[in-house]
Design an enzyme around this catalytic site. Sequence first.
Site, short mmCIF file in Angstrom:
data_model
loop_
_atom_site.label_atom_id
_atom_site.label_comp_id
_atom_site.label_asym_id
_atom_site.label_seq_id
_atom_site.Cartn_x
_atom_site.Cartn_y
_atom_site.Cartn_z
N GLU A 167 0.79 -1.22 0.00
CA GLU A 167 0.00 0.00 0.00
C GLU A 167 0.83 1.28 0.00
O GLU A 167 0.92 1.99 1.02
CB GLU A 167 -0.96 -0.01 1.19
CG GLU A 167 -1.89 -1.21 1.19
CD GLU A 167 -2.95 -1.15 2.27
OE1 GLU A 167 -2.83 -0.31 3.16
OE2 GLU A 167 -3.90 -1.94 2.20
N GLU A 351 -6.17 -8.04 -0.15
CA GLU A 351 -6.80 -7.79 1.16
C GLU A 351 -8.25 -7.40 0.97
O GLU A 351 -8.56 -6.56 0.11
CB GLU A 351 -6.12 -6.64 1.92
CG GLU A 351 -4.84 -6.99 2.61
CD GLU A 351 -4.24 -5.80 3.35
OE1 GLU A 351 -4.99 -4.93 3.83
OE2 GLU A 351 -3.00 -5.76 3.44
C1 GCO Z 1 -4.19 -1.82 5.39
C2 GCO Z 1 -3.20 -2.78 5.89
C3 GCO Z 1 -3.52 -3.53 7.12
C4 GCO Z 1 -4.67 -3.02 7.95
C5 GCO Z 1 -6.00 -3.34 7.33
C6 GCO Z 1 -7.17 -2.79 8.11
O1 GCO Z 1 -4.81 -2.08 4.38
O2 GCO Z 1 -4.39 -0.76 5.97
O3 GCO Z 1 -2.68 -3.61 4.94
O4 GCO Z 1 -2.33 -3.42 7.83
O5 GCO Z 1 -4.63 -3.57 9.20
O6 GCO Z 1 -6.10 -2.82 6.06
O7 GCO Z 1 -7.10 -1.41 8.23
#
Ligand code: GCO
Length: 439
Positions: A167, A351
């Site tokens: 990210e 994710e």
């Molecule tokens: C993100 C990260 C994770 C977070 C999840 C929830 O996308 O921010 O990869 O570390 O914990 O997304 O916020």
Amino acid sequence: MNFTRDDFPKGFLFGAATSSYQIEGHAQGGAGPTHWDTFAATPGNVVRAENGALACDHYHRYEGDLDLVRDANLDVYRFSTSWARVLPEGRGGPNPEGLDFYDRLVDAMLERGLKPAATLYHWELPSALADLGGWRNRDIAGWFGDFTEVIMRRIGDRIWSAAPINEPWCVSWLSHFLGHHAPGLRDIRGTARAMHHVLLAHGTAIQVMRGLGMGNLGAVCNFEYAQAADDSAESRAAAARYDAYYNRFFLSGIFQGRYPAEALEGLEPHLPSGWQDDFATITAPVDWCGLNYYTRKLIAAGDWPWPALREVEGPLPKTEMGWEVYPDGLAHFLTTTAREFTGALPLYVTENGMAGADRPGQPDQPRIDYINAHVDKVRQVIADGVPVRGYFLWSLMDNYEWALGYEKRFGLVHVDFDSLQRTPKASYDALKLALTRSC
Ligand code: GCO
């Protein structure tokens, strides 16, 4: 769940994701200090000033945790390596214990038939590098390349896939413009530089891994569906600006070798000189693209400097994060990413998931519904010809949710943060059943 494996093309992969600082217990095993330790120790940054010192103690409990991944009938385990665990000072001599840990971890995945999907950096920058300006310092690309070489020389022969940076938007904008994550800056010049250097580091790491003979290398970006809060031209333009610096900046850099005009409007004066010459590295070819998706935002114009916008509360049902549930956004990003940026390249949902107010023994229906609704969109876009090859849940287990401490529970598995006991939730059981292999 309202799906089974048979609803997906042969070879479609299901997985679960975690990250090092959020689960390992960073105070253990000789890891060096990170900017998250000091960000958390500064009053007002993190709920109850909680940090990742112990977290889920995955450092000692990884075998049981990987049993849980295997027993859920998942195919892939997406994990990250901590830079400061491998190189406590960020550069220089490695920590043998840290290298041994990731070595054991990868072997333990393979022993259980899991595909190791590595992310090199999921946000815990070594403090020694933060002292030198961290992501604002152009040298970080070289430091990151060196870290990549050290860790991948050790585990690169056994991992299934690798992505340099989780990210880029969070590493740069969330942490240097909004100040919500470490290092907690609020400065547009620092933000622009971090956005560019993150991509330069990404490309450098891809080149290093290619040099080591590794394959199946990708990029993982996060996306929020930007919707104008109303029909006015001002709101539509504001939503387009949000979309440009959040959703399109990093894909454009990596896959097109340029930045979107709506983002350059505000960022160009702050980019480092000669930024245009870095695209040869930034566009180093990748083999897949990962999308992290959770929610949408309603955007209206704001009467202040660029990007001159504000978020407006939306009407849809929300998760414990206060995030609206909007599965159409996932379909949108999978479709537009393939159409505008990646073509036939495999896409993965790296994710997706939600925070719930979960207690063991309580119904976990909202999470089951959330997963069903989003997996349904994946199925639909595959039917339309979008090359999605896998869907990974955030997260395997409850963990350190950054500035929100241990309060927000994203896990398929409940973690009691006093006893550290793991208890599968109903969503875990439902997923396990859905993914049972017929033979
Ligand atoms: C993100 C990260 C994770 C977070 C999840 C929830 O996308 O921010 O990869 O570390 O914990 O997304 O916020």
